[in-house]
Design an enzyme around this catalytic site. Structure first.
Site, PDB file in Angstrom:
ATOM      1  N   HIS A 117      69.903  56.475  -9.000  1.00 35.44           N
ATOM      2  CA  HIS A 117      68.849  57.283  -8.370  1.00 35.44           C
ATOM      3  C   HIS A 117      69.251  57.660  -6.957  1.00 35.44           C
ATOM      4  O   HIS A 117      69.995  56.940  -6.285  1.00 35.44           O
ATOM      5  CB  HIS A 117      67.514  56.538  -8.355  1.00 35.44           C
ATOM      6  CG  HIS A 117      67.564  55.180  -7.722  1.00 35.44           C
ATOM      7  ND1 HIS A 117      68.026  54.065  -8.399  1.00 35.44           N
ATOM      8  CD2 HIS A 117      67.231  54.756  -6.477  1.00 35.44           C
ATOM      9  CE1 HIS A 117      67.957  53.013  -7.585  1.00 35.44           C
ATOM     10  NE2 HIS A 117      67.500  53.410  -6.413  1.00 35.44           N
ATOM     11  N   HIS A 163      67.547  58.716  -3.304  1.00 33.29           N
ATOM     12  CA  HIS A 163      66.346  58.763  -2.466  1.00 33.29           C
ATOM     13  C   HIS A 163      66.389  60.047  -1.636  1.00 33.29           C
ATOM     14  O   HIS A 163      67.439  60.379  -1.061  1.00 33.29           O
ATOM     15  CB  HIS A 163      66.334  57.605  -1.462  1.00 33.29           C
ATOM     16  CG  HIS A 163      66.258  56.239  -2.065  1.00 33.29           C
ATOM     17  ND1 HIS A 163      65.104  55.512  -2.116  1.00 33.29           N
ATOM     18  CD2 HIS A 163      67.218  55.455  -2.632  1.00 33.29           C
ATOM     19  CE1 HIS A 163      65.351  54.325  -2.679  1.00 33.29           C
ATOM     20  NE2 HIS A 163      66.636  54.273  -2.998  1.00 33.29           N
TER      21      HIS A 163
HETATM   22  P1  5GP Z   1      67.062  50.955  -4.600  1.00 31.65           P
HETATM   23  O1  5GP Z   1      67.067  49.812  -3.627  1.00 31.65           O
HETATM   24  O2  5GP Z   1      67.413  50.456  -5.974  1.00 31.65           O
HETATM   25  O3  5GP Z   1      67.866  52.106  -4.144  1.00 31.65           O
HETATM   26  O4  5GP Z   1      65.577  51.475  -4.584  1.00 31.65           O
HETATM   27  C1  5GP Z   1      64.679  51.427  -5.630  1.00 31.65           C
HETATM   28  C2  5GP Z   1      63.454  52.177  -5.186  1.00 31.65           C
HETATM   29  O5  5GP Z   1      62.564  52.234  -6.272  1.00 31.65           O
HETATM   30  C3  5GP Z   1      62.707  51.557  -4.006  1.00 31.65           C
HETATM   31  O6  5GP Z   1      62.602  52.507  -2.959  1.00 31.65           O
HETATM   32  C4  5GP Z   1      61.340  51.204  -4.583  1.00 31.65           C
HETATM   33  O7  5GP Z   1      60.306  51.438  -3.670  1.00 31.65           O
HETATM   34  C5  5GP Z   1      61.254  52.107  -5.793  1.00 31.65           C
HETATM   35  N1  5GP Z   1      60.483  51.569  -6.906  1.00 31.65           N
HETATM   36  C6  5GP Z   1      60.511  50.289  -7.367  1.00 31.65           C
HETATM   37  N2  5GP Z   1      59.697  50.171  -8.445  1.00 31.65           N
HETATM   38  C7  5GP Z   1      59.170  51.405  -8.657  1.00 31.65           C
HETATM   39  C8  5GP Z   1      58.247  51.904  -9.633  1.00 31.65           C
HETATM   40  O8  5GP Z   1      57.750  51.204 -10.516  1.00 31.65           O
HETATM   41  N3  5GP Z   1      57.930  53.218  -9.548  1.00 31.65           N
HETATM   42  C9  5GP Z   1      58.440  54.038  -8.573  1.00 31.65           C
HETATM   43  N4  5GP Z   1      58.042  55.323  -8.590  1.00 31.65           N
HETATM   44  N5  5GP Z   1      59.307  53.596  -7.635  1.00 31.65           N
HETATM   45  C10 5GP Z   1      59.662  52.289  -7.683  1.00 31.65           C
END
Ligand code: 5GP
Length: 139
Positions: free
Chosen positions: A103, A105
């Site tokens: 993903h 951001h």
């Molecule tokens: P990472 O650290 O893996 O780059 O970020 C994962 C992101 O997913 C975080 O910014 C967190 O807030 C978001 N996130 C975690 N669980 C969920 C969810 O159930 N739904 C959505 N829409 N975002 C999520």
């Protein structure tokens, strides 16, 4: 490297098993609001094809995803009258990754406004829906 596991939360969102506040969808890509936004308008762009992160992603999938990241970054900048756009993508826990489906951001930034913590407070869903509408209107 650990194999992709389709029990992750974004794979569940893709299968419709848990809800999301959707911003954009096409045959290859889904974009939705981050539930713990680091700034108003924080959204996530994911390919529909599963990979753990950029390290195991198919380059053809990346080639379809990046133009959508750009399109949504431009729309988010306009929708939130942002001074800049932060695009972030983490690979493996050591780099801050917490959800193991690739993903990107997209976070609108304003001069002088600090980012809220990563994976901080869960936002009100009605506010996320209003923010998604603003970005959709700028697409
Ligand atoms: P990472 O650290 O893996 O780059 O970020 C994962 C992101 O997913 C975080 O910014 C967190 O807030 C978001 N996130 C975690 N669980 C969920 C969810 O159930 N739904 C959505 N829409 N975002 C999520």
């Amino acid at each position: 490297m650990t194999a992709y596991d389709d029990n992750n939360i974004f794979a569940k969102i893709l299968r419709g098993e848990i809800p999301c506040v959707k911003v954009y969808e096409d045959d290859h890509t889904l974009a939705f609001m981050d539930v713990m936004p680091q700034a108003p308008g924080h959204l996530l762009v994911i390919p529909k094809t599963g990979s753990r992160n950029i390290l195991d992603a198919d380059p053809e999938v990346l080639a379809k995803t990046i133009p959508i990241v750009q399109k949504l970054a431009v729309a988010a900048k306009e929708a939130f009258d942002a001074d800049g756009i932060y695009v972030a993508q983490f690979n493996e826990p050591a780099a801050g990754q917490t959800v193991f489906h690739l993903h990107f951001h997209i976070v609108p930034r304003k001069d002088g406004e600090p980012l809220k913590p990563h994976s901080g407070a869960v936002a009100d869903v009605e506010m996320l829906k209003a923010h998604a509408e603003k970005i959709k209107q700028a697409l």
